[in-house]
Design an enzyme around this catalytic site. Structure first.
Site, PDB file in Angstrom:
ATOM      1  N   GLU A 162      39.495  39.479  44.986  1.00  0.00           N
ATOM      2  CA  GLU A 162      39.320  40.309  46.188  1.00  0.00           C
ATOM      3  C   GLU A 162      39.538  39.476  47.439  1.00  0.00           C
ATOM      4  OE1 GLU A 162      38.384  43.587  46.196  1.00  0.00           O
ATOM      5  OE2 GLU A 162      37.715  43.855  44.123  1.00  0.00           O
ATOM      6  N   THR A 163      40.154  40.094  48.431  1.00  0.00           N
ATOM      7  CA  THR A 163      40.185  39.556  49.782  1.00  0.00           C
ATOM      8  C   THR A 163      39.457  40.549  50.681  1.00  0.00           C
ATOM      9  OG1 THR A 163      42.257  38.340  49.483  1.00  0.00           O
ATOM     10  CG2 THR A 163      41.623  38.882  51.743  1.00  0.00           C
TER      11      THR A 163
END
Length: 262
Positions: A46-47
């Protein structure tokens, strides 16, 4: 354009443990396609992107494939970035997200995430998921994710996924949780996402929105210790509330830097 980039290991007290997330502070929102391209380039599960909005932070999460509706480890990583790196003075951080308003309390190196509760209900297992599993579950439940219950921790440790069958199902934002009572904690789990660049998520905070009320009911206790048994290992402290869950853990900063986009 020059942007800041922080990579943080969440749900761990040591580097190379837990779940890595990238955090990108913004002053205003960039186009969604560009946010997804950045997440692909970062190549972690995830970013998180955030924009300060008055007393709140507008927070969004992107995998290398899609925007997510909820992500626990990237929320913890973002709180760590805001509090420990950017020196936010308050001990409570308010987030505005696709899953509504979320809060994170910071106390003694721990981050306490107040998330929605998603009690799973009895369900049936799609044939494609069944074919993808080398060990069949004893019980099947469903909330956003499928929750597959096994007899013991050893079964969870030995689960293998056949992607040929697994990737034939589309669960949208959801995935497949495998779980059992733990040997040295209350419960253990692993999390898999079909059609995703990263098949097994190292530590999945959002999965515990279902795991906490499920195991709290089964074990008749509202304070629980959990472990996610990926190769990076995640440790989570869990509290069950009426319509909410509190998930807490630590985080460590891995890298601080910048990147440039045209």
């Amino acid at each position: 354009m020059k942007l800041e980039l922080y990579q943080i290991d969440a749900f761990t007290n040591k580097i190379f443990g837990g779940n890595p997330a990238c955090v990108v502070p913004l002053t205003e929102w960039l186009p969604d396609e560009l946010l997804l391209q950045i997440a692909k380039e970062n190549a972690v599960a995830e970013t998180a992107f955030f924009v300060k909005k008055g007393e709140k932070f507008h927070l969004r999460w992107f995998t290398p494939d899609i925007e997510m509706d909820l992500c626990g480890h990237a929320t913890l990583a973002t709180a760590h970035c805001i509090k420990s790196i950017l020196n936010y003075p308050n001990s409570t951080i308010f987030f505005e997200t696709l899953s509504g308003d979320l809060t994170v309390e910071v106390e003694n190196d721990y981050y306490f995430l107040d998330f929605p509760s998603r009690m799973p209900i009895a369900s049936e297992l799609p044939e494609t998921i069944s074919k993808a599993l080398n060990i069949q579950p004893k019980e099947i439940y469903k909330s956003r994710d499928y929750v597959l219950v096994y007899d013991n921790q050893e079964a969870i440790e030995h689960i293998q996924i056949n992607r040929h069958f697994f990737d034939q199902i589309n669960l949208g934002h959801g995935g497949v949780i495998v779980t059992a009572k733990g040997n040295t904690c209350d419960f253990v789990s692993r999390f898999f996402t079909p059609q995703a660049t990263i098949l097994e998520d190292p530590v999945t905070g959002s999965a515990h929105c279902s795991l906490i009320p499920f195991w709290a009911t089964r074990l008749q206790k509202n304070e629980l210790k959990a472990m996610q048994l990926s190769n990076r290992i995640g440790k989570l402290n869990c509290t069950n509330k009426e319509n909410r869950v509190v998930i807490s853990g630590q985080a460590r900063t891995y890298s601080v830097g910048h990147f440039w986009i045209d």
